[in-house]
Design a protein around this motif. Structure first.
Motif, PDB file in Angstrom:
ATOM      1  N   LEU A   1       7.475   9.357   2.135  1.00  0.00           N
ATOM      2  CA  LEU A   1       6.559   8.314   2.593  1.00  0.00           C
ATOM      3  C   LEU A   1       7.313   6.993   2.559  1.00  0.00           C
ATOM      4  O   LEU A   1       7.946   6.657   1.559  1.00  0.00           O
ATOM      5  CB  LEU A   1       5.320   8.251   1.695  1.00  0.00           C
ATOM      6  N   GLU A   2       7.255   6.267   3.676  1.00  0.00           N
ATOM      7  CA  GLU A   2       7.932   4.979   3.776  1.00  0.00           C
ATOM      8  C   GLU A   2       6.984   3.954   4.377  1.00  0.00           C
ATOM      9  O   GLU A   2       6.040   4.300   5.078  1.00  0.00           O
ATOM     10  CB  GLU A   2       9.156   5.073   4.698  1.00  0.00           C
ATOM     11  N   GLU A   3       7.286   2.709   4.096  1.00  0.00           N
ATOM     12  CA  GLU A   3       6.607   1.612   4.767  1.00  0.00           C
ATOM     13  C   GLU A   3       7.621   0.947   5.675  1.00  0.00           C
ATOM     14  O   GLU A   3       8.698   0.535   5.234  1.00  0.00           O
ATOM     15  CB  GLU A   3       6.061   0.597   3.763  1.00  0.00           C
ATOM     16  N   GLU A   4       7.298   0.885   6.953  1.00  0.00           N
ATOM     17  CA  GLU A   4       8.172   0.245   7.926  1.00  0.00           C
ATOM     18  C   GLU A   4       7.358  -0.788   8.691  1.00  0.00           C
ATOM     19  O   GLU A   4       6.389  -0.443   9.368  1.00  0.00           O
ATOM     20  CB  GLU A   4       8.758   1.266   8.911  1.00  0.00           C
ATOM     21  N   ASN A   5       7.741  -2.030   8.543  1.00  0.00           N
ATOM     22  CA  ASN A   5       7.066  -3.127   9.247  1.00  0.00           C
ATOM     23  C   ASN A   5       5.560  -3.105   9.027  1.00  0.00           C
ATOM     24  O   ASN A   5       4.779  -3.264   9.966  1.00  0.00           O
ATOM     25  CB  ASN A   5       7.408  -3.080  10.734  1.00  0.00           C
TER      26      ASN A   5
ATOM     27  N   ILE B   1       8.276   4.685  -0.598  1.00  0.00           N
ATOM     28  CA  ILE B   1       7.090   4.585  -1.445  1.00  0.00           C
ATOM     29  C   ILE B   1       7.208   5.649  -2.533  1.00  0.00           C
ATOM     30  O   ILE B   1       7.383   6.831  -2.234  1.00  0.00           O
ATOM     31  CB  ILE B   1       5.801   4.815  -0.629  1.00  0.00           C
ATOM     32  N   GLY B   2       7.122   5.232  -3.783  1.00  0.00           N
ATOM     33  CA  GLY B   2       7.205   6.155  -4.909  1.00  0.00           C
ATOM     34  C   GLY B   2       5.914   6.943  -5.080  1.00  0.00           C
ATOM     35  O   GLY B   2       4.872   6.598  -4.514  1.00  0.00           O
ATOM     36  N   PRO B   3       5.972   8.005  -5.886  1.00  0.00           N
ATOM     37  CA  PRO B   3       4.811   8.885  -6.067  1.00  0.00           C
ATOM     38  C   PRO B   3       3.560   8.167  -6.590  1.00  0.00           C
ATOM     39  O   PRO B   3       2.461   8.432  -6.106  1.00  0.00           O
ATOM     40  CB  PRO B   3       5.292   9.924  -7.079  1.00  0.00           C
ATOM     41  N   ASP B   4       3.711   7.272  -7.553  1.00  0.00           N
ATOM     42  CA  ASP B   4       2.551   6.582  -8.112  1.00  0.00           C
ATOM     43  C   ASP B   4       1.864   5.709  -7.061  1.00  0.00           C
ATOM     44  O   ASP B   4       0.640   5.721  -6.923  1.00  0.00           O
ATOM     45  CB  ASP B   4       2.941   5.728  -9.317  1.00  0.00           C
ATOM     46  N   GLU B   5       2.657   4.962  -6.309  1.00  0.00           N
ATOM     47  CA  GLU B   5       2.088   4.102  -5.273  1.00  0.00           C
ATOM     48  C   GLU B   5       1.467   4.949  -4.159  1.00  0.00           C
ATOM     49  O   GLU B   5       0.404   4.610  -3.623  1.00  0.00           O
ATOM     50  CB  GLU B   5       3.148   3.169  -4.694  1.00  0.00           C
ATOM     51  N   ALA B   6       2.117   6.057  -3.817  1.00  0.00           N
ATOM     52  CA  ALA B   6       1.587   6.942  -2.773  1.00  0.00           C
ATOM     53  C   ALA B   6       0.213   7.483  -3.159  1.00  0.00           C
ATOM     54  O   ALA B   6      -0.705   7.528  -2.334  1.00  0.00           O
ATOM     55  CB  ALA B   6       2.563   8.086  -2.513  1.00  0.00           C
ATOM     56  N   LEU B   7       0.060   7.878  -4.409  1.00  0.00           N
ATOM     57  CA  LEU B   7      -1.232   8.385  -4.870  1.00  0.00           C
ATOM     58  C   LEU B   7      -2.304   7.293  -4.830  1.00  0.00           C
ATOM     59  O   LEU B   7      -3.452   7.550  -4.462  1.00  0.00           O
ATOM     60  CB  LEU B   7      -1.114   8.972  -6.275  1.00  0.00           C
ATOM     61  N   LYS B   8      -1.932   6.076  -5.180  1.00  0.00           N
ATOM     62  CA  LYS B   8      -2.879   4.956  -5.116  1.00  0.00           C
ATOM     63  C   LYS B   8      -3.309   4.690  -3.677  1.00  0.00           C
ATOM     64  O   LYS B   8      -4.486   4.431  -3.411  1.00  0.00           O
ATOM     65  CB  LYS B   8      -2.262   3.697  -5.724  1.00  0.00           C
ATOM     66  N   LEU B   9      -2.359   4.747  -2.752  1.00  0.00           N
ATOM     67  CA  LEU B   9      -2.679   4.542  -1.341  1.00  0.00           C
ATOM     68  C   LEU B   9      -3.602   5.642  -0.828  1.00  0.00           C
ATOM     69  O   LEU B   9      -4.555   5.371  -0.091  1.00  0.00           O
ATOM     70  CB  LEU B   9      -1.390   4.506  -0.507  1.00  0.00           C
TER      71      LEU B   9
END
Length: 105
Positions: A66-70, A28-36
């Motif tokens: 930060l990663e997304e797994e399943n 997960i990139g920084p921009d997406e992480a902040l949105k989450l």
């Protein structure tokens, strides 16, 4: 001929399975992480780091990811303690639950 087809099928199956496993995990990139974080989907990075540091008082954060797994967001943290030992922790980014806490050899 039959042996060749069997080997070809096995190789194709293994390749397909490996591609599915790779597709299930993504960074997960920084921009997406902040949105989450802003949406309340995951906890703040400060909170997750604090949870990790409570496992090893006096340690310092060396790296986070930060990663997304399943379909699950995981926060991976590398710590270095006062004895210079490195620890790898994995936390559920939504709940803060410590899922793994192991020494890095």
């Amino acid at each position: 001929m039959r042996k060749t087809l069997t080997l070809l099928f096995a190789a194709t199956t293994l390749t397909f399975g490996a591609n599915l496993a790779l597709a299930a995990d993504r960074d997960i990139g920084p921009d997406e992480a902040l949105k989450l974080r802003d949406a309340g989907t995951i906890q703040s990075f400060e909170s997750l780091n604090e949870t990790a540091l409570k496992q090893h008082p006096g340690a310092k954060v060396e790296e986070t990811e930060l990663e997304e797994e399943n379909g699950r967001y995981l926060y991976k943290v590398e710590l270095r303690d006062a004895q210079n030992q490195q620890w790898d922790l994995k936390l559920d980014a939504a709940t803060g639950e410590v899922l793994e806490n192991q020494k890095d050899d």
